[in-house]
Scaffold this active site. Sequence first.
Site, short mmCIF file in Angstrom:
data_model
loop_
_atom_site.label_atom_id
_atom_site.label_comp_id
_atom_site.label_asym_id
_atom_site.label_seq_id
_atom_site.Cartn_x
_atom_site.Cartn_y
_atom_site.Cartn_z
N CYS A 58 0.84 -0.99 0.08
CA CYS A 58 -0.07 -0.16 0.03
C CYS A 58 0.85 1.13 0.07
O CYS A 58 2.07 1.25 0.41
CB CYS A 58 -0.81 -0.03 1.13
SG CYS A 58 -2.00 -1.49 1.32
N THR A 59 0.23 2.27 -0.48
CA THR A 59 1.16 3.58 -0.54
C THR A 59 0.83 4.12 0.93
O THR A 59 -0.31 4.52 1.27
CB THR A 59 0.32 4.56 -1.56
OG1 THR A 59 0.51 3.88 -2.81
CG2 THR A 59 1.22 6.07 -1.58
#
Length: 727
Positions: free
Chosen positions: A568-569
């Site tokens: 995930c960012t």
Amino acid sequence: MSNLQFQPLSSCVDASFWHKLTQMKLDVFKINDAPVPITGYFPAGARQGLPASRFFVDHDAFTTDVVPAAPLHHFRVPGTLVNTNTLADFGSYDKDAMMSRNVAKIWEAITSGQALQNPSMLAAFSLLTFADLKTYNFLYWFAFPALLTSTGPQPLDQPAQPLLDLWPQEAWAALTPALADSPVHILAGPVDHPEVIPFADLVKHTQAHPPTADEPLTLVVADPCERPDVAGWPLRNVLACVQHYLITPETPVRVICYRPAHLPSSAVLRLRLSPLGHVEGLPKAVGWERNDKGVLKPRKVDLQDSLDPKRLAETSVDLNLKLMRWRVIPDLDLDRLKATRCLLLGAGTLGCYVARTLMAWGVRNITLVDRTPSIHLPPAIPSIHLPPAIPSIHYHGPCLLQQPAHSTVMGHVSFSNPVRQPLFCFQDCLGGGRPKAQAAAEELVRIFPGVHARAETLTIPMPGHAIKPGGAEEAQTRADVEKLEKLIVEHDVVYLLMDTRESRWLPSLLCALHGRLVINCALGFDSFVVMRHGAAPDGGRPAVGCYYCNDVVAPRNSTTDRTLDQQCTVTRPGLAPIASALGVELMASVLHHPLGPMAPAEAPTSITEQTTTPMGFVPHQIRGFLTHFQNVLVSCPPYPMCTACSEVVKQQYRERGFSFLLEAFNDPASLEELTGLGEMQRKMEHLAMAAGAPELDATGEEDETAPAGPAAAAAAHEEADEEFTML
């Protein structure tokens, strides 16, 4: 000597004024036709090629509680609007009474001294309108009252003298800020060091310094005219005001018709004024505007088409940008920005913010690209047996619930997106999520119908992400490459806004090949980099390097064995808007640089350093650090061994095409061997070992054959320095 001539004002009504009047009529005025205060503004001079003596009203005309600032070199003045309810009321309205009311206000301002404190009151105007809201036809008639005096001004010489023949331009450049707050000032002192005195001190100044032929009373009056032999309309009431306070007959007066919008057109008039004497009642006045045919009749405008909500949105967006050009950046090229075709590779957090900022700059052509939707599942999920009523999906493995809790629909809007990505909402997440590019493009059009936004989906092939030769996978990859190259050729600016480092390699290569401007934005947790890639004509050398020009290894698969937090960012929420905004501002600055995308890297040495380009300095890289709330400007030249933009890589693609790319996707090390990075790595390893670094054998033990001892290490270091310098 003939009388002094004045050029009448010519009204220029922006379409936004009629839109605002329509809104006010429906929501505020209703059937009330009582006079209401408004404002307008006129320019001090006119740039060459533009109409002169214009008088403007726009959507800000109704904002009278806090009077908005006028554009640069313009002066805002008060007025009165009467909007009649019917066409018959417009025709029968007592226009003489309307003019008399305005003259009374001006005369009261003169006799009470208010006009000395606020000279804009001398240019007060009236506007009579009728709005047919069924057909969006508007009738209007302006009155710009000019007082008629029995003892008018007498010119002492004609034609007028150019201002710059009497005063040096440098002196006026220094006076410009002091003359910007009011349309009328007094000028005193020597020619090389003039002093600006407020018009409010007229009486005190003339008493302390009685005007003489050698030292006349000098007035600086903002003049909307551009003709050297004719004065602007507002000067008439200024002279009447001065005459009211004079006590000496035939007072010599020097009037500077101040036109800073085009200073060389400013003129100097030498006049002789006498006191007004006693005035019975109100002075007579003229000032009803003539129509386009030169007849004393109202004007008409048909805005049935332009008042369409979509057209109005375009007008408003353009007006906001034009105000920037009028007030701050005269060289702002809005047409170029509007026509720039932008390709956004990535429709996630960065893509959403970049798209919104591009629209704010007036960019009308935006293409959003995101990956072809696919479902990525966790590697090991136990079998779940579903009853027949529950839908299932088919894949190579056990039967699963539709979109498991830990699966990711790549390229679709997920529930975590809307709070971080401003073009998506909760509804976009339902039913497995809408394709990101499509949802983002549709939202852009919903926000501003004037934008041409389209969505494209493709999967960008990457080094280290192997493609099985032959079969459907290679065919799809070839199609994606062709589509990507076609999109890049069709656009002017390409934004790289993807999640992984290696996904930027192919677009970087294709943009370098086709000479496209690239804006690259990448995020860390609390840091970011925004940079532009160098662009040059085919065969030319760019001024700055690309995203890979600092690398000494080829890009590889960075997603292997990633944990959930790595998939995930994870960034500070404010980072993406900052980086996105800087990316778009960098593009705007580059497009306004004389060399455009070929501009060299620029960095100011101090915050006060001046630049000659319209939008300021054009850096190569902006590296930001939220932990310190600082930005650092960095630059690097093109690297001859770059795996993306070097000439040898571009030439390989020209000669071998997709087969070269397929080799790079399956074996990133081939890029290192092609560019010479592989040989350099081997030399550096050899030098490191020669400098005394222990060499490990296959078992992890130190190799006893490695050189040891201070003398051997010193010799190896010297050899390493020479070798590194040569490299």
